[in-house]
Design a protein around this motif. Structure first.
Motif, mmCIF file in Angstrom:
data_model
loop_
_atom_site.group_PDB
_atom_site.id
_atom_site.type_symbol
_atom_site.label_atom_id
_atom_site.label_comp_id
_atom_site.label_asym_id
_atom_site.label_seq_id
_atom_site.Cartn_x
_atom_site.Cartn_y
_atom_site.Cartn_z
ATOM 1 N N ASP A 454 0.829 -1.206 0.000
ATOM 2 C CA ASP A 454 0.000 0.000 0.000
ATOM 3 C C ASP A 454 0.863 1.256 0.000
ATOM 4 O O ASP A 454 0.580 2.225 -0.716
ATOM 5 C CB ASP A 454 -0.927 0.009 1.219
ATOM 6 C CG ASP A 454 -2.056 -1.000 1.089
ATOM 7 O OD1 ASP A 454 -2.313 -1.438 -0.050
ATOM 8 O OD2 ASP A 454 -2.664 -1.344 2.117
ATOM 9 N N ILE A 455 1.910 1.234 0.835
ATOM 10 C CA ILE A 455 2.806 2.400 0.893
ATOM 11 C C ILE A 455 3.482 2.609 -0.455
ATOM 12 O O ILE A 455 3.581 3.740 -0.949
ATOM 13 C CB ILE A 455 3.853 2.210 2.008
ATOM 14 C CG1 ILE A 455 3.171 2.230 3.387
ATOM 15 C CG2 ILE A 455 4.925 3.284 1.921
ATOM 16 C CD1 ILE A 455 4.095 1.900 4.532
ATOM 17 N N GLU A 456 3.923 1.510 -1.058
ATOM 18 C CA GLU A 456 4.586 1.619 -2.362
ATOM 19 C C GLU A 456 3.626 2.169 -3.417
ATOM 20 O O GLU A 456 3.998 3.019 -4.225
ATOM 21 C CB GLU A 456 5.106 0.246 -2.796
ATOM 22 C CG GLU A 456 5.892 0.285 -4.101
ATOM 23 C CD GLU A 456 6.461 -1.079 -4.478
ATOM 24 O OE1 GLU A 456 6.966 -1.212 -5.604
ATOM 25 O OE2 GLU A 456 6.368 -2.007 -3.642
ATOM 26 N N ASN A 457 2.373 1.695 -3.388
ATOM 27 C CA ASN A 457 1.379 2.192 -4.346
ATOM 28 C C ASN A 457 1.109 3.681 -4.133
ATOM 29 O O ASN A 457 0.946 4.441 -5.090
ATOM 30 C CB ASN A 457 0.081 1.401 -4.221
ATOM 31 C CG ASN A 457 0.210 -0.014 -4.748
ATOM 32 O OD1 ASN A 457 1.066 -0.298 -5.588
ATOM 33 N ND2 ASN A 457 -0.632 -0.915 -4.261
ATOM 34 N N GLN A 458 1.053 4.092 -2.863
ATOM 35 C CA GLN A 458 0.842 5.505 -2.565
ATOM 36 C C GLN A 458 2.016 6.338 -3.077
ATOM 37 O O GLN A 458 1.836 7.433 -3.618
ATOM 38 C CB GLN A 458 0.679 5.709 -1.062
ATOM 39 C CG GLN A 458 -0.615 5.141 -0.502
ATOM 40 C CD GLN A 458 -0.640 5.164 1.011
ATOM 41 O OE1 GLN A 458 0.248 5.726 1.655
ATOM 42 N NE2 GLN A 458 -1.646 4.543 1.597
ATOM 43 N N GLU A 463 4.244 10.012 -7.068
ATOM 44 C CA GLU A 463 5.214 10.341 -8.113
ATOM 45 C C GLU A 463 4.507 10.651 -9.430
ATOM 46 O O GLU A 463 4.869 11.605 -10.136
ATOM 47 C CB GLU A 463 6.186 9.178 -8.307
ATOM 48 C CG GLU A 463 7.125 8.966 -7.128
ATOM 49 C CD GLU A 463 7.915 7.677 -7.254
ATOM 50 O OE1 GLU A 463 7.779 6.994 -8.300
ATOM 51 O OE2 GLU A 463 8.657 7.346 -6.322
ATOM 52 N N ARG A 464 3.514 9.835 -9.767
ATOM 53 C CA ARG A 464 2.765 10.089 -11.002
ATOM 54 C C ARG A 464 2.079 11.453 -10.944
ATOM 55 O O ARG A 464 2.065 12.195 -11.928
ATOM 56 C CB ARG A 464 1.735 8.975 -11.239
ATOM 57 C CG ARG A 464 2.346 7.661 -11.706
ATOM 58 C CD ARG A 464 1.290 6.716 -12.209
ATOM 59 N NE ARG A 464 0.453 6.226 -11.130
ATOM 60 C CZ ARG A 464 0.684 5.107 -10.451
ATOM 61 N NH1 ARG A 464 1.735 4.367 -10.735
ATOM 62 N NH2 ARG A 464 -0.134 4.729 -9.490
ATOM 63 N N GLN A 465 1.501 11.772 -9.769
ATOM 64 C CA GLN A 465 0.840 13.058 -9.617
ATOM 65 C C GLN A 465 1.839 14.197 -9.729
ATOM 66 O O GLN A 465 1.544 15.241 -10.327
ATOM 67 C CB GLN A 465 0.113 13.123 -8.269
ATOM 68 C CG GLN A 465 -0.717 14.387 -8.055
ATOM 69 C CD GLN A 465 -1.795 14.539 -9.108
ATOM 70 O OE1 GLN A 465 -2.548 13.608 -9.369
ATOM 71 N NE2 GLN A 465 -1.868 15.716 -9.721
ATOM 72 N N GLN A 466 3.034 13.991 -9.164
ATOM 73 C CA GLN A 466 4.078 15.016 -9.251
ATOM 74 C C GLN A 466 4.450 15.270 -10.709
ATOM 75 O O GLN A 466 4.594 16.422 -11.140
ATOM 76 C CB GLN A 466 5.304 14.577 -8.447
ATOM 77 C CG GLN A 466 6.464 15.563 -8.480
ATOM 78 C CD GLN A 466 6.235 16.762 -7.583
ATOM 79 O OE1 GLN A 466 5.263 16.799 -6.842
ATOM 80 N NE2 GLN A 466 7.117 17.738 -7.675
ATOM 81 N N ARG A 467 4.586 14.179 -11.466
ATOM 82 C CA ARG A 467 4.933 14.331 -12.883
ATOM 83 C C ARG A 467 3.805 15.024 -13.657
ATOM 84 O O ARG A 467 4.057 15.847 -14.535
ATOM 85 C CB ARG A 467 5.251 12.958 -13.495
ATOM 86 C CG ARG A 467 6.609 12.388 -13.049
ATOM 87 C CD ARG A 467 7.020 11.224 -13.912
ATOM 88 N NE ARG A 467 6.187 10.055 -13.693
ATOM 89 C CZ ARG A 467 6.455 9.108 -12.799
ATOM 90 N NH1 ARG A 467 7.529 9.205 -12.030
ATOM 91 N NH2 ARG A 467 5.660 8.072 -12.663
ATOM 92 N N ARG A 468 2.555 14.669 -13.321
ATOM 93 C CA ARG A 468 1.426 15.326 -13.987
ATOM 94 C C ARG A 468 1.406 16.816 -13.667
ATOM 95 O O ARG A 468 1.155 17.655 -14.540
ATOM 96 C CB ARG A 468 0.104 14.674 -13.552
ATOM 97 C CG ARG A 468 -0.131 13.296 -14.160
ATOM 98 C CD ARG A 468 -1.563 12.861 -13.959
ATOM 99 N NE ARG A 468 -1.880 12.606 -12.572
ATOM 100 C CZ ARG A 468 -1.811 11.413 -11.996
ATOM 101 N NH1 ARG A 468 -1.411 10.351 -12.700
ATOM 102 N NH2 ARG A 468 -2.139 11.252 -10.718
ATOM 103 N N ASP A 469 1.663 17.148 -12.388
ATOM 104 C CA ASP A 469 1.686 18.554 -11.985
ATOM 105 C C ASP A 469 2.794 19.315 -12.700
ATOM 106 O O ASP A 469 2.606 20.449 -13.148
ATOM 107 C CB ASP A 469 1.869 18.668 -10.464
ATOM 108 C CG ASP A 469 0.657 18.168 -9.695
ATOM 109 O OD1 ASP A 469 -0.418 18.017 -10.321
ATOM 110 O OD2 ASP A 469 0.797 17.911 -8.483
#
Length: 671
Positions: A454-458, A463-469
């Protein structure tokens, strides 16, 4: 702003909006006596400079509710609820912030003065308020048809009475009936001056290609939905029995709108909220009639999710009122499936979940009509089961196939892994070990793998959200946001942040550095808040919680003003979230007697402030190193050796800096 109050219009052609001005709010807060307010609901006795009583928010056996007249706040050291007088009234009476202010104004005979909103403020609020006004009119229209129209009484009322609903219950839930003609409501609404746009936006009508309005609920009995504050935000309409043969969709609900999101609402919560708070528990059922029948039977702490899967919004909404929930469903296969659905979400939010399956052939509606309130409650006590025990029974009883058994056990351990309380997790693991006749360590290892996953998925999602931002910022030609770490902040980091902001609230105005020379040769004194704010600004550091940032900046801005007291300022803050948080953190300071409280002289405060800032910075550097490790792993997969070398250098620099920071307070970093 949260101090905005809206007056519903009387004129049908426009909405005139007003809000309570800041001076009136200040007058209310100045006049309010916290002891006077709480005494209306709690018996208090004086203990030293404070007052003490039994907490009204949980089943308190020994007085744990403290009221501080000097600070104007209250706090329960058992359940944690409290705050200033507004917070108390909001929690105890289940009122909104504006309504709580009005309650206090009425108590102290203070005239509510309002100001006209600006054109921008008015425009922003008009659509939503127009929809609420239209829905309230429609609610009254449906009720009038039910009680006064010939067809309403002969068809709609006959249906409700056939279900066994008493007249007082019909009025309590403000049930109604829609005439079978497909344009009855739309014609009446247009005649009253309501706009067709709002009839469509609320979902009361839909529009054909030729522009013709069609009533959505024609020929149906009506169940209004209410927000927590009591505003009508949606409707449910049910086909009558004579029309449901062969029809899959008996119910039609309002579509999504600006004022109604089905995954944010729970049917019956408005009618149930006081009983939920009083009983400190809630029953979750599936349908409208289940809720209404249980109310008629004297069981009022009940809500329905109307057959949809629970959402996180709904879970957190319930969590405001209680942490104890019993899922109450039919005993058939569909009921068992419903009981299983969404429960991990409840457990993840710290809810204590129990399940009660009724005898085959019964739902909460029929069962409550067959039994008295006392019989119903007795049945609940005798037959409800803790969710983990229920899940074990459902998944493992009579299962002998090793593969299916291992899958079932993994499923159960998965549910245990989402529980945030470590003691509860350990208790369940021991219980599962006995029930499954398996090694406790094996179950712990399995649980830890789930938690780690779960922690890894979070982390990956962050990271994906950071890249999208970053991509969105680059496309818009804007700089990327300051780095705050890609990994979710762990419990220790969250606690450090909370300790820092508690220090700001309790001691923000106190001077810890004197005669500090500025760049222009001036000598100034620095308060706790100013020093922390200055230190953070050097590297553009931020809290994970934006409310903490607001508190720090406001405290730094005001802390040098004469007579400024951070705890008083924030516990009476106009933003209700800030005042509630400040009330809790400020009151913790007074839990110990004066003789046991830690000295808070300038040197002690200085040392504590510096220590917490170092801990905060160490946490940021640790998370940065974790991010760099992941980026190196990705670069190595791509055989980008130049990038790996660059990241390794950054990692070594970050590690040296972290260790240097930690040495300041004698920290030993585990690598």
């Amino acid at each position: 702003m949260r101090n905005v109050l809206f007056k519903l219009p009387l004129h049908k052609h426009f909405l005139q909006k007003k809000m309570i001005d800041r001076a009136t709010i200040d007058k209310i807060m100045d006049a309010t006596n916290i002891v006077d307010v709480v005494s209306e609901f709690v018996t208090l006795r004086k203990t030293g400079v404070n007052y003490k009583g039994l907490c009204p928010f949980h089943d308190d056996k020994t007085p744990s509710f403290i009221v501080s007249p000097s600070k104007g706040i209250c706090h329960c050291f058992a359940c944690g609820k409290g705050g200033n007088a507004v917070n108390f009234i909001m929690e105890h009476e289940q009122m909104t912030y504006p309504d709580a202010l009005r309650w206090l104004a009425k108590k102290y005979n203070i005239e509510i003065k309002e100001r006209e909103l600006t054109a921008e403020e008015q425009q922003a609020a008009n659509d939503r308020e127009s929809m609420f006004v239209l829905n309230e009119w429609a609610r009254d229209y449906f009720q009038d048809i039910l009680h006064n129209n010939i067809d309403g009484k002969a068809i709609g009322m006959q249906y409700f009475r056939g279900r066994g609903f008493r007249d007082d219950i019909i009025k309590k839930f403000q049930l109604g009936y829609a005439l079978p003609q497909r344009d009855s409501l739309s014609k009446a609404a247009l005649k009253k001056g309501f706009k067709s746009d709002y009839l469509v936006k609320t979902g009361l009508c839909y529009q054909r290609d030729n522009g013709e309005l069609v009533d959505r609920y024609s020929g149906r009995v009506i169940f209004p939905w209410f927000s927590v504050s009591g505003k009508v935000n949606a409707f449910g309409g049910r086909l009558l029995d004579s029309r449901t043969k062969g029809v899959q969709q008996k119910y039609v609900n309002s579509p999504e709108s600006d004022i109604y999101h089905k995954d944010h609402e729970l049917y019956g919560l408005y009618q149930a909220k006081r009983a939920i708070a009083k009983e400190d528990s809630v029953y979750m059922v599936e349908g409208y009639t289940d809720v209404i029948s249980m109310h008629q039977n004297g069981i009022e702490n009940v809500v329905a999710n109307s057959g949809t899967a629970l959402s996180m919004h709904q879970v957190r909404l319930l969590r405001r009122f209680t942490s104890n929930i019993t899922l109450l469903y039919d005993g058939d296969e569909a009921g068992i499936h419903a009981a299983m659905r969404g429960t991990d979400m409840l457990l993840q939010e710290g809810m204590n979940v129990k399940v009660l399956l009724l005898p085959d052939g019964d739902d909460p509606d029929s069962f409550s009509r067959k039994h008295s309130s006392e019989e119903f409650r007795d049945y609940v006590v005798e037959h409800q089961a803790d969710f983990i025990i229920f899940k074990t029974r459902m998944l493992l009883d009579n299962v002998t196939d090793p593969i299916k058994r291992s899958e079932a056990i993994s499923n159960i351990v998965r549910s245990v892994s989402v529980i945030p309380d470590q003691i509860k997790r350990d208790t369940y693991i021991r219980e599962c070990s006995r029930n499954f006749q398996m090694s406790e360590q094996t179950l712990i290892n399995t649980m830890n793998r789930f938690i780690g996953g779960d922690i890894e998925n979070q982390q990956k999602e962050a990271e994906r959200q950071q890249r999208r931002d970053e991509a969105a910022a680059a496309q818009a030609g804007q700089p990327a946001q300051p780095y705050v770490g890609l990994h979710p902040i762990d419990e220790r980091a969250m606690e450090i942040e909370r300790m820092i902001i508690q220090l700001v609230i309790q001691h923000g105005e106190e001077i810890i550095y004197r005669d500090v020379e500025t760049e222009d040769g001036q000598f100034v004194n620095l308060t706790v808040a100013q020093y922390i704010d200055y230190d953070f600004a050097q590297d553009d550091l931020h809290f994970s919680n934006p409310i903490y940032d607001r508190i720090l900046h406001e405290a730094a801005l005001h802390s040098s003003e004469a007579n400024f007291k951070a705890d008083t300022y924030f516990t009476s803050h106009a933003d209700i979230e800030i005042s509630r948080l400040a009330g809790s953190l400020a009151m913790n300071h007074y839990q110990l007697s004066k003789s046991l409280q830690m000295r808070t002289d300038s040197a002690t405060l200085q040392q504590k402030t510096e220590h917490l800032i170092v801990d905060f910075r160490v946490g940021i550097k640790t998370r940065l190193m974790n991010d760099l490790r992941q980026m190196m792993a990705e670069a190595m997969k791509l055989s980008d050796l130049a990038r790996v070398k660059e990241l390794m250098k950054e990692q070594m620099d970050a590690q040296r800096l972290r260790d240097t920071i930690a040495v300041k307070v004698g920290r030993n970093i585990v690598r």
